[in-house]
Design a protein around this motif. Structure first.
Motif, short mmCIF file in Angstrom:
data_model
loop_
_atom_site.label_atom_id
_atom_site.label_comp_id
_atom_site.label_asym_id
_atom_site.label_seq_id
_atom_site.Cartn_x
_atom_site.Cartn_y
_atom_site.Cartn_z
N PRO A 25 2.83 52.79 19.01
CA PRO A 25 3.95 52.89 18.07
C PRO A 25 4.61 51.55 17.73
CG PRO A 25 4.37 54.17 20.08
CD PRO A 25 3.05 53.52 20.23
N ASP A 26 4.36 50.53 18.55
CA ASP A 26 4.94 49.21 18.27
C ASP A 26 4.08 48.36 17.34
OD1 ASP A 26 7.13 49.80 19.89
OD2 ASP A 26 6.17 48.98 21.68
N ALA A 27 2.87 48.81 17.07
CA ALA A 27 1.98 48.06 16.18
C ALA A 27 2.45 48.19 14.74
CB ALA A 27 0.55 48.56 16.32
N VAL A 28 2.50 47.08 14.05
CA VAL A 28 3.05 47.05 12.69
C VAL A 28 2.12 47.71 11.69
CG1 VAL A 28 3.78 45.51 10.82
CG2 VAL A 28 4.46 45.02 13.18
N ALA A 29 0.85 47.35 11.68
CA ALA A 29 -0.07 47.82 10.64
C ALA A 29 -0.17 49.35 10.55
CB ALA A 29 -1.44 47.20 10.82
N PRO A 30 -0.40 50.07 11.67
CA PRO A 30 -0.49 51.53 11.54
C PRO A 30 0.83 52.16 11.08
CG PRO A 30 -1.25 50.82 13.72
CD PRO A 30 -0.71 49.62 13.02
N THR A 31 1.94 51.56 11.48
CA THR A 31 3.24 52.09 11.08
C THR A 31 3.45 51.91 9.58
OG1 THR A 31 4.15 51.64 13.26
CG2 THR A 31 5.73 51.93 11.48
N VAL A 32 3.09 50.73 9.07
CA VAL A 32 3.24 50.47 7.63
C VAL A 32 2.31 51.39 6.83
CG1 VAL A 32 2.92 48.76 5.80
CG2 VAL A 32 4.09 48.12 7.93
N ILE A 39 5.48 57.86 1.86
CA ILE A 39 6.18 57.62 0.59
C ILE A 39 5.34 58.14 -0.57
CG2 ILE A 39 7.00 55.85 -1.02
CD1 ILE A 39 7.74 54.16 1.50
N LEU A 40 4.07 57.74 -0.60
CA LEU A 40 3.19 58.16 -1.69
C LEU A 40 2.98 59.66 -1.72
CD1 LEU A 40 0.55 55.29 -1.53
CD2 LEU A 40 2.33 55.63 -3.27
N GLY A 41 3.02 60.28 -0.56
CA GLY A 41 2.82 61.73 -0.47
C GLY A 41 4.09 62.53 -0.68
N GLY A 42 5.20 61.85 -0.91
CA GLY A 42 6.45 62.55 -1.16
C GLY A 42 7.23 62.92 0.10
N ASN A 43 6.77 62.48 1.25
CA ASN A 43 7.48 62.74 2.51
C ASN A 43 8.51 61.64 2.76
OD1 ASN A 43 6.05 65.12 3.21
ND2 ASN A 43 4.34 63.86 3.88
N LYS A 44 9.47 61.56 1.85
CA LYS A 44 10.43 60.45 1.86
C LYS A 44 11.28 60.41 3.13
CE LYS A 44 12.02 62.08 -1.90
NZ LYS A 44 12.76 62.40 -3.14
N THR A 45 11.69 61.58 3.61
CA THR A 45 12.53 61.62 4.80
C THR A 45 11.76 61.14 6.02
OG1 THR A 45 13.75 63.46 3.84
CG2 THR A 45 14.02 63.10 6.19
N LYS A 46 10.49 61.58 6.14
CA LYS A 46 9.66 61.12 7.26
C LYS A 46 9.46 59.62 7.18
CE LYS A 46 6.70 64.92 8.76
NZ LYS A 46 5.30 65.36 8.87
N ALA A 51 10.46 54.34 9.33
CA ALA A 51 10.80 52.94 9.03
C ALA A 51 12.02 52.49 9.82
CB ALA A 51 11.03 52.77 7.54
N ARG A 52 13.02 53.35 9.92
CA ARG A 52 14.22 52.98 10.68
C ARG A 52 13.89 52.76 12.15
NH1 ARG A 52 18.39 57.18 7.88
NH2 ARG A 52 19.15 55.76 6.25
N GLN A 53 13.14 53.69 12.72
CA GLN A 53 12.77 53.56 14.13
C GLN A 53 11.94 52.30 14.37
OE1 GLN A 53 10.77 57.30 14.77
NE2 GLN A 53 12.67 58.41 15.20
N ALA A 57 12.92 48.85 16.56
CA ALA A 57 12.05 48.38 17.65
C ALA A 57 11.53 46.96 17.39
CB ALA A 57 10.87 49.34 17.83
N ASN A 58 11.40 46.59 16.12
CA ASN A 58 10.84 45.28 15.78
C ASN A 58 11.59 44.70 14.58
OD1 ASN A 58 9.25 43.04 15.33
ND2 ASN A 58 7.31 44.15 15.32
N PRO A 59 12.83 44.26 14.78
CA PRO A 59 13.67 43.81 13.66
C PRO A 59 13.24 42.51 12.99
CG PRO A 59 14.80 43.44 15.74
CD PRO A 59 13.52 44.18 16.06
N THR A 60 12.31 41.79 13.59
CA THR A 60 11.88 40.53 12.99
C THR A 60 10.61 40.66 12.15
OG1 THR A 60 10.63 39.90 14.96
CG2 THR A 60 12.94 39.18 14.84
#
Length: 167
Positions: A25-32, A39-46, A51-53, A57-60
């Motif tokens: 879960p800390d890896a950037v690429a799979p999260t992005v 976003i593209l699928g319309g799951n905006k809330t998810k 993105a917030r979580q 975890a990785n603010p930089t």
């Protein structure tokens, strides 16, 4: 995930991306990738929750900050997106993409002068950034400056290499 997506199997694509992100879960690429898919699928809330979580975890991470801003935009939070893109620009003021993205939000909320400033900076850093040129021409045209907009349009049509570049 790529195979499922190429076959149009959105639910299966989502499952694969969620599994990849859950492994680390800390890896950037799979999260992005997962957030962008949401976003593209319309799951905006998810997308926004993820993105917030991830940003906490990785603010930089500029990639996670960009995902947060895009998720905020998808959810109609222009103020949050502007704040996130402003942080992204502060992280790297030499990133024409961050300046362009912030300019888009500024333009959307009616701050055309500030948007124009960011577009000028983006184009100073990347003169062949077609999308920034087009956005600046549209902004100038809307602001009643057709001569300046026409000059940009002429540059775009007389310099074919500019038209080949993307964001």
């Amino acid at each position: 995930a790529e195979t499922a997506q190429s076959q149009g199997k959105q639910a299966e694509t989502t499952q694969w991306l969620e599994k990849a992100q859950a492994v680390n879960p800390d890896a950037v690429a799979p999260t992005v990738l997962l957030g962008s898919h949401y976003i593209l699928g319309g799951n905006k809330t998810k997308a926004l929750t993820l993105a917030r979580q991830a940003h906490v975890a990785n603010p930089t991470s500029p990639q996670l900050l960009d995902l947060l801003a895009r998720s905020q935009l998808a959810n109609g939070d222009n103020d949050g997106a502007l704040e996130s893109y402003s942080k992204l620009v502060a992280m790297n003021s030499k990133d024409p993409g961050a300046l362009y993205s912030r300019a888009a939000v500024l333009n959307q909320i009616g701050k055309s002068s500030a948007a124009d400033d960011d577009l000028k900076k983006a184009l100073a850093l990347a003169p062949e950034f077609t999308n920034a040129s087009v956005a600046r021409a549209e902004l100038l045209l809307r602001d009643g400056k057709p001569e300046q907009a026409l000059a940009i349009a002429r540059t775009l049509t007389t310099n074919p290499s500019v038209l080949l570049l993307e964001e």
